[in-house]
Design a protein around this motif. Structure first.
Motif, PDB file in Angstrom:
ATOM      1  N   ARG A 115       0.821  -1.213   0.000  1.00  0.00           N
ATOM      2  CA  ARG A 115       0.000   0.000   0.000  1.00  0.00           C
ATOM      3  C   ARG A 115       0.852   1.259   0.000  1.00  0.00           C
ATOM      4  O   ARG A 115       0.507   2.253  -0.644  1.00  0.00           O
ATOM      5  N   MET A 116       1.958   1.234   0.721  1.00  0.00           N
ATOM      6  CA  MET A 116       2.842   2.396   0.733  1.00  0.00           C
ATOM      7  C   MET A 116       3.352   2.705  -0.674  1.00  0.00           C
ATOM      8  O   MET A 116       3.318   3.853  -1.126  1.00  0.00           O
ATOM      9  N   PHE A 117       3.806   1.677  -1.374  1.00  0.00           N
ATOM     10  CA  PHE A 117       4.343   1.898  -2.710  1.00  0.00           C
ATOM     11  C   PHE A 117       3.246   2.289  -3.701  1.00  0.00           C
ATOM     12  O   PHE A 117       3.477   3.093  -4.606  1.00  0.00           O
ATOM     13  N   LYS A 118       2.063   1.744  -3.534  1.00  0.00           N
ATOM     14  CA  LYS A 118       0.952   2.142  -4.395  1.00  0.00           C
ATOM     15  C   LYS A 118       0.596   3.613  -4.181  1.00  0.00           C
ATOM     16  O   LYS A 118       0.318   4.354  -5.132  1.00  0.00           O
ATOM     17  N   ALA A 119       0.603   4.057  -2.937  1.00  0.00           N
ATOM     18  CA  ALA A 119       0.292   5.460  -2.648  1.00  0.00           C
ATOM     19  C   ALA A 119       1.350   6.386  -3.247  1.00  0.00           C
ATOM     20  O   ALA A 119       1.029   7.427  -3.837  1.00  0.00           O
ATOM     21  N   LEU A 120       2.617   6.021  -3.107  1.00  0.00           N
ATOM     22  CA  LEU A 120       3.677   6.832  -3.710  1.00  0.00           C
ATOM     23  C   LEU A 120       3.498   6.912  -5.220  1.00  0.00           C
ATOM     24  O   LEU A 120       3.669   7.981  -5.823  1.00  0.00           O
ATOM     25  N   SER A 121       3.125   5.796  -5.837  1.00  0.00           N
ATOM     26  CA  SER A 121       2.898   5.800  -7.285  1.00  0.00           C
ATOM     27  C   SER A 121       1.714   6.668  -7.659  1.00  0.00           C
ATOM     28  O   SER A 121       1.744   7.371  -8.677  1.00  0.00           O
ATOM     29  N   GLN A 122       0.657   6.643  -6.861  1.00  0.00           N
ATOM     30  CA  GLN A 122      -0.502   7.491  -7.158  1.00  0.00           C
ATOM     31  C   GLN A 122      -0.104   8.965  -7.151  1.00  0.00           C
ATOM     32  O   GLN A 122      -0.595   9.753  -7.969  1.00  0.00           O
TER      33      GLN A 122
END
Length: 356
Positions: A184-191
């Motif tokens: 989730r952390m990496f997905k948020a950074l990508s968003q």
């Protein structure tokens, strides 16, 4: 004018069990908390290619973007609690770093490469100077775990975020259920990062047929560019995304072998990814190790500063056996005038991406 809209701003009714995070009701100890989390409008400019990042798999949302932004500027992702992603990627410099020629990390440690600009990442195939990351969601692992950058472990970062007063709620709001995780952390950074689309320079407006015109000098510079530079800095993205050896002499301090570090192939020795020239006016210093301070220095290098090696790109070999591009002093002035048309002030000043 063709514009592709992946998403229109809409409100989602998220399922509490969905990992992609859509819960509009989050349970708390006291009472349910209603959260609206609209999808953001990710628009592909009409003069751009299709996005390579799978927006459908990780659609940017209002809460996901806000979480990614907070993480981007949070020093907790580093072992010293200071060096955030935004430490080396500063918006006013198109998310590069001017203070040092190569990135500085925790405890003042010095890296070997210059911080790359962050724009149009949703359209890139691979990331970093040597292509070590092939997926945007995993790219942050490299700076987080590099000893000379953030010097942390992903597990330690997640532990710190779980212990934080705010992050558990922010993750729940962004993803629809409780849980702070690396995924989730990496997905948020990508968003946060995929929304960094730089596409409103003078060059872009001319490409789209908007009411702008180039000066005679800018037009002349573009003609030189199309003849002598565009084979590598190709298309709207200003890069063909290939890896090339451009004849930069080896710095004995760093002795960077480039793409070979990833592939292990001697044929990739000293090859680095062709950088995009967007916002090049303000992304100095230049080259993978930041050794050249000005655009004038760069053009002087390409005419008179190259070093031969077995993997040197053939286009830099002149028929008479010498190395470099044939660019006159007048053409250098014209080229720089054209390169400045690639500056996108709207992107650089976009408050959506600014530090809190």
């Amino acid at each position: 004018m063709k514009i592709t809209h992946y998403f229109i701003l809409i409100l989602l009714c998220w399922s509490c069990s969905s990992e992609s995070g859509d819960a509009d009701t989050i349970a708390t100890d006291d009472s349910p908390m209603t959260v609206t989390n609209p999808l953001l409008d990710f628009t592909v400019p009409s003069n751009f290619p299709d996005a390579t990042y799978s927006i459908i798999q990780n659609p940017p949302t209002e809460k996901g973007f806000e979480l990614g932004k907070k993480l981007f500027y949070d020093g907790q992702l580093a072992s010293d609690g200071v060096v955030s992603c935004g430490f080396c990627h500063i918006q006013s410099f198109a998310f590069t770093h001017h203070t040092h020629i190569t990135s500085h990390g925790v405890d003042g440690q010095i890296g070997t490469r210059n911080a790359q600009p962050l724009h149009n990442l949703a359209f890139m195939n691979e990331f970093t100077w040597d292509g070590a990351a092939t997926f945007l969601d995993t790219q942050p692992i490299i700076p987080i775990t590099a000893e000379v950058e953030m010097n942390e472990t992903v597990s330690n970062v997640i532990a710190k975020l779980n212990a934080d007063d705010d992050y558990p709620t922010l993750f729940a709001e962004a993803f629809g259920s409780e849980g702070v995780s690396a995924d989730r952390m990496f997905k948020a950074l990508s968003q946060f990062m995929v929304m960094m689309v730089s596409a409103n320079s003078k060059y872009d407006k001319l490409e789209r047929g908007e009411a702008v015109t180039f000066t005679d000098e800018e037009n002349a510079g573009r003609a030189v560019f199309d003849t002598k530079c565009a084979s590598c800095h190709a298309g709207t993205l200003q890069t063909d995304q290939s890896y090339r050896n451009n004849g930069l002499p080896v710095d004995p301090e760093f002795n960077d072998i480039g793409r070979e570090r990833v592939t292990g192939l001697p044929s990739d020795n000293r090859k680095f990814k062709v950088p995009s020239l967007r916002n090049i006016e303000i992304t100095f210093p230049y080259m993978h190790d930041g050794r050249l301070g000005t655009l004038e220095d760069v053009l002087d290098f390409y005419t008179d500063g190259m070093e031969d090696s077995p993997t040197l790109d053939d286009q830099f070999r002149r028929p008479d056996g010498t190395l470099g591009l044939d660019i006159t002093p007048e053409e250098k002035v014209q080229l720089i005038a054209f390169l400045k048309t690639l500056t996108d002030n709207d992107f650089i000043e976009d408050r959506r991406f600014a530090e809190f």
